[in-house]
Design an enzyme around this catalytic site. Sequence first.
Site, PDB file in Angstrom:
ATOM      1  CE1 TYR A  33      -3.519   2.704   0.744  1.00  0.00           C
ATOM      2  CE2 TYR A  33      -2.275   3.187   2.748  1.00  0.00           C
ATOM      3  CZ  TYR A  33      -3.278   3.514   1.841  1.00  0.00           C
ATOM      4  OH  TYR A  33      -4.034   4.651   2.054  1.00  0.00           O
ATOM      5  CD  GLU A  55      -8.097   7.791   5.653  1.00  0.00           C
ATOM      6  OE1 GLU A  55      -7.985   7.666   6.882  1.00  0.00           O
ATOM      7  OE2 GLU A  55      -7.151   7.595   4.861  1.00  0.00           O
ATOM      8  CD1 TRP A  63      -3.832   1.910   5.804  1.00  0.00           C
ATOM      9  CD2 TRP A  63      -5.871   2.705   6.221  1.00  0.00           C
ATOM     10  NE1 TRP A  63      -4.427   2.198   4.591  1.00  0.00           N
ATOM     11  CE2 TRP A  63      -5.678   2.691   4.818  1.00  0.00           C
ATOM     12  CE3 TRP A  63      -7.089   3.175   6.723  1.00  0.00           C
ATOM     13  CZ2 TRP A  63      -6.656   3.114   3.922  1.00  0.00           C
ATOM     14  CZ3 TRP A  63      -8.061   3.598   5.831  1.00  0.00           C
ATOM     15  CH2 TRP A  63      -7.852   3.563   4.450  1.00  0.00           C
TER      16      TRP A  63
END
Length: 209
Positions: A33, A55, A63
């Site tokens: 990522y 988010e 995350w």
Amino acid sequence: MSPDPVPRPDLVLGEDGLARPAWASTDPLLRAYYDGEWGLPVRDERGLYERICLEGFQAGLSWATILRKRPAFRAAFAGFDPDEVAAFGPGDVDRLLADPGIVRHRGKIEAAVGNARATVALREDGGLSRLVWSFRPERTPRPRTVAEVPTRSPESEALSRALRARGFRFVGPTTMYALMEAVGIVDTHLVGSHRRGSSGVWPDDAGGA
């Protein structure tokens, strides 16, 4: 004595010889990522809508958790097509609350549906991309350490207010700063990282002291 091959603190030199922050240096998913997506410009409506939603879902979680659930999120939310999600009703909310593949939080799910409707409505006023990117600052940070990476800014606070005024939810200033980092509006790659300046948005801030 030979020079330190990683001249900046808080960076880890990978086996490939590339410097990354510690959070992106071990987990293969986070590393991919970081290397291929985080900080690159996202300007299309669907892409920005998806990232605003993710988010928001990430708040209070890691995350990495969201990334691992991302395929399930995309399946559950019709590929984050704003038109399709805007048409979701109470039955869809119940379906999503029963989906173990996503984060089952009623407030966040309902916010994602409401944010889709707000995204569609914004088309009459220039669109989501125009609004979000209008808050690009004049300068980007140049952090050398993780401690120097901001968590919010005057621009993220203003973006949060603007989105809330248009009906978006789970778009607080800290969440919106994370969005700005993720979609290339600011570059918070540490100085010395191989990704610093790679977005093309801030070419004068690549690498360097």
